[in-house]
Design a protein around this motif. Structure first.
Motif, PDB file in Angstrom:
ATOM      1  N   THR A 190       0.826  -1.210   0.000  1.00 44.40           N
ATOM      2  CA  THR A 190       0.000   0.000   0.000  1.00 44.40           C
ATOM      3  C   THR A 190       0.856   1.253   0.000  1.00 44.40           C
ATOM      4  O   THR A 190       0.605   2.203  -0.748  1.00 44.40           O
ATOM      5  N   LEU A 191       1.901   1.281   0.840  1.00 43.35           N
ATOM      6  CA  LEU A 191       2.763   2.455   0.919  1.00 43.35           C
ATOM      7  C   LEU A 191       3.520   2.681  -0.389  1.00 43.35           C
ATOM      8  O   LEU A 191       3.609   3.814  -0.872  1.00 43.35           O
ATOM      9  N   VAL A 192       4.051   1.616  -0.957  1.00 40.77           N
ATOM     10  CA  VAL A 192       4.773   1.750  -2.235  1.00 40.77           C
ATOM     11  C   VAL A 192       3.832   2.262  -3.311  1.00 40.77           C
ATOM     12  O   VAL A 192       4.194   3.111  -4.133  1.00 40.77           O
ATOM     13  N   ARG A 193       2.610   1.757  -3.304  1.00 39.51           N
ATOM     14  CA  ARG A 193       1.633   2.177  -4.302  1.00 39.51           C
ATOM     15  C   ARG A 193       1.313   3.668  -4.163  1.00 39.51           C
ATOM     16  O   ARG A 193       1.258   4.402  -5.164  1.00 39.51           O
ATOM     17  N   ILE A 194       1.137   4.133  -2.933  1.00 37.21           N
ATOM     18  CA  ILE A 194       0.837   5.548  -2.698  1.00 37.21           C
ATOM     19  C   ILE A 194       2.006   6.423  -3.147  1.00 37.21           C
ATOM     20  O   ILE A 194       1.818   7.451  -3.808  1.00 37.21           O
ATOM     21  N   TRP A 195       3.218   6.040  -2.770  1.00 38.59           N
ATOM     22  CA  TRP A 195       4.397   6.824  -3.170  1.00 38.59           C
ATOM     23  C   TRP A 195       4.560   6.843  -4.685  1.00 38.59           C
ATOM     24  O   TRP A 195       4.924   7.872  -5.256  1.00 38.59           O
ATOM     25  N   LEU A 196       4.312   5.713  -5.325  1.00 42.00           N
ATOM     26  CA  LEU A 196       4.434   5.645  -6.784  1.00 42.00           C
ATOM     27  C   LEU A 196       3.409   6.548  -7.455  1.00 42.00           C
ATOM     28  O   LEU A 196       3.741   7.290  -8.392  1.00 42.00           O
ATOM     29  N   ILE A 197       2.180   6.513  -6.978  1.00 43.09           N
ATOM     30  CA  ILE A 197       1.137   7.360  -7.553  1.00 43.09           C
ATOM     31  C   ILE A 197       1.502   8.832  -7.403  1.00 43.09           C
ATOM     32  O   ILE A 197       1.365   9.624  -8.339  1.00 43.09           O
ATOM     33  N   GLN A 198       1.990   9.200  -6.210  1.00 41.86           N
ATOM     34  CA  GLN A 198       2.349  10.599  -5.978  1.00 41.86           C
ATOM     35  C   GLN A 198       3.486  11.026  -6.899  1.00 41.86           C
ATOM     36  O   GLN A 198       3.448  12.116  -7.488  1.00 41.86           O
ATOM     37  N   LEU A 199       4.488  10.175  -7.045  1.00 41.53           N
ATOM     38  CA  LEU A 199       5.610  10.496  -7.920  1.00 41.53           C
ATOM     39  C   LEU A 199       5.147  10.660  -9.361  1.00 41.53           C
ATOM     40  O   LEU A 199       5.506  11.632 -10.035  1.00 41.53           O
ATOM     41  N   LEU A 200       4.348   9.719  -9.836  1.00 41.77           N
ATOM     42  CA  LEU A 200       3.881   9.796 -11.225  1.00 41.77           C
ATOM     43  C   LEU A 200       2.997  11.018 -11.443  1.00 41.77           C
ATOM     44  O   LEU A 200       3.058  11.656 -12.497  1.00 41.77           O
ATOM     45  N   TYR A 201       2.193  11.348 -10.431  1.00 43.37           N
ATOM     46  CA  TYR A 201       1.342  12.538 -10.546  1.00 43.37           C
ATOM     47  C   TYR A 201       2.208  13.795 -10.659  1.00 43.37           C
ATOM     48  O   TYR A 201       1.933  14.680 -11.483  1.00 43.37           O
ATOM     49  N   LEU A 202       3.251  13.890  -9.828  1.00 48.98           N
ATOM     50  CA  LEU A 202       4.133  15.050  -9.877  1.00 48.98           C
ATOM     51  C   LEU A 202       4.907  15.107 -11.193  1.00 48.98           C
ATOM     52  O   LEU A 202       5.328  16.183 -11.623  1.00 48.98           O
ATOM     53  N   LEU A 203       5.072  13.958 -11.820  1.00 48.84           N
ATOM     54  CA  LEU A 203       5.719  13.909 -13.139  1.00 48.84           C
ATOM     55  C   LEU A 203       4.721  14.170 -14.264  1.00 48.84           C
ATOM     56  O   LEU A 203       5.045  13.993 -15.438  1.00 48.84           O
ATOM     57  N   ARG A 204       3.500  14.557 -13.867  1.00 47.59           N
ATOM     58  CA  ARG A 204       2.449  14.974 -14.793  1.00 47.59           C
ATOM     59  C   ARG A 204       1.829  13.811 -15.592  1.00 47.59           C
ATOM     60  O   ARG A 204       1.312  14.029 -16.694  1.00 47.59           O
ATOM     61  N   VAL A 205       1.878  12.626 -15.038  1.00 48.84           N
ATOM     62  CA  VAL A 205       1.114  11.537 -15.641  1.00 48.84           C
ATOM     63  C   VAL A 205      -0.365  11.823 -15.375  1.00 48.84           C
ATOM     64  O   VAL A 205      -0.746  12.112 -14.244  1.00 48.84           O
ATOM     65  N   PRO A 206      -1.230  11.781 -16.374  1.00 45.71           N
ATOM     66  CA  PRO A 206      -2.640  12.118 -16.180  1.00 45.71           C
ATOM     67  C   PRO A 206      -3.293  11.242 -15.093  1.00 45.71           C
ATOM     68  O   PRO A 206      -3.070  10.020 -15.072  1.00 45.71           O
ATOM     69  N   PRO A 207      -4.070  11.834 -14.192  1.00 44.62           N
ATOM     70  CA  PRO A 207      -4.721  11.059 -13.137  1.00 44.62           C
ATOM     71  C   PRO A 207      -5.576   9.915 -13.667  1.00 44.62           C
ATOM     72  O   PRO A 207      -5.712   8.878 -13.016  1.00 44.62           O
ATOM     73  N   GLU A 208      -6.142  10.106 -14.848  1.00 46.14           N
ATOM     74  CA  GLU A 208      -6.975   9.058 -15.441  1.00 46.14           C
ATOM     75  C   GLU A 208      -6.170   7.780 -15.701  1.00 46.14           C
ATOM     76  O   GLU A 208      -6.728   6.682 -15.711  1.00 46.14           O
ATOM     77  N   ARG A 209      -4.880   7.926 -15.893  1.00 45.55           N
ATOM     78  CA  ARG A 209      -4.026   6.759 -16.124  1.00 45.55           C
ATOM     79  C   ARG A 209      -3.505   6.157 -14.828  1.00 45.55           C
ATOM     80  O   ARG A 209      -2.908   5.071 -14.839  1.00 45.55           O
ATOM     81  N   LEU A 210      -3.718   6.852 -13.712  1.00 48.59           N
ATOM     82  CA  LEU A 210      -3.210   6.380 -12.430  1.00 48.59           C
ATOM     83  C   LEU A 210      -4.282   5.699 -11.585  1.00 48.59           C
ATOM     84  O   LEU A 210      -3.950   4.992 -10.629  1.00 48.59           O
ATOM     85  N   ALA A 211      -5.530   5.904 -11.931  1.00 50.53           N
ATOM     86  CA  ALA A 211      -6.623   5.445 -11.075  1.00 50.53           C
ATOM     87  C   ALA A 211      -6.582   3.940 -10.827  1.00 50.53           C
ATOM     88  O   ALA A 211      -6.923   3.469  -9.734  1.00 50.53           O
TER      89      ALA A 211
END
Length: 218
Positions: A190-211
């Motif tokens: 869970t923690l790795v998943r949250i950190w990965l999502i946050q990193l990808l979001y900050l790298l401007r990966v569209p939220p629709e691709r992260l859901a």
């Protein structure tokens, strides 16, 4: 008080009761995203106003916020319980000029190290999520346009925008929240998943691709 829900029949009454105890006389609006387990009926029976708002959680919370009449908005998860004295602490933080605020976190099954890490994340880096019971003045929420209509990271995004207008107030009191996601998927995963999502979001990966990386808790 705004509580977004989706299939939370087993937790919503406790959340509504918690809101009423921590904020006596407050208006509680439950924004239901299309539950099929009777969440809306349980919420109404507990004394909440229910708004049916299928779609993203962000859109549901925006709809509920538009109906709320208070000067401050508190966004509470259905599996989170507020501490005593919350109303005064929120009022003082907003009166002191905070752009947005949150509480510290305590899990229903204590995780001292994780709880401390979350506290450090919020106080040092200005990062907070919805399970910390975010609060903001109604005027500031309207001025910033509310939650962006994205399927994930809407809470992270709101905090980033509003903390620029007055900082993030991290209250010393803690909400008690469920660790069911950690129990379902595993704490490390869970923690790795949250950190990965946050990193990808900050790298401007569209939220629709992260859901898909953050499936709902069952």
């Amino acid at each position: 008080m705004i509580i977004p829900t989706l299939a939370e029949a087993s937790t919503i009454a406790g959340a509504v009761t918690s809101a009423g105890r921590a904020f006596p006389g407050c208006e509680v609006v439950v924004a239901d995203g299309g539950s099929d387990d009777g969440t809306d009926r349980v919420a109404a029976a507990a004394g909440a106003t229910v708004v049916h708002a299928p779609g993203t959680k962000a859109a549901a919370m925006n709809r509920a916020a538009a109906l709320a009449t208070g000067d401050a908005l508190v966004f509470l998860h259905a599996d989170t319980r507020l501490p005593s004295g919350a109303a005064e602490a929120v009022s003082d933080a907003l009166a002191g000029g905070a752009g947005i605020g949150c509480f510290r976190v305590r899990f229903d099954r204590p995780r001292p190290l994780l709880e401390r890490l979350i506290s450090v994340r919020s106080t040092l880096f200005g990062v907070a999520y919805g399970d910390q019971a975010l609060f903001v003045s109604a005027d500031a929420f309207v001025r910033c346009g509310g939650f962006r209509p994205i399927p994930i990271m809407e809470d992270f995004d709101l905090v980033r925008r509003l903390r620029r207008q007055g900082g993030l107030a991290v209250l010393p009191a803690a909400v008690t929240t469920s660790g069911r996601r950690h129990r379902q998927s595993g704490r490390a995963r869970t923690l790795v998943r949250i950190w990965l999502i946050q990193l990808l979001y900050l790298l401007r990966v569209p939220p629709e691709r992260l859901a898909w990386l953050y499936p709902p808790v069952r």
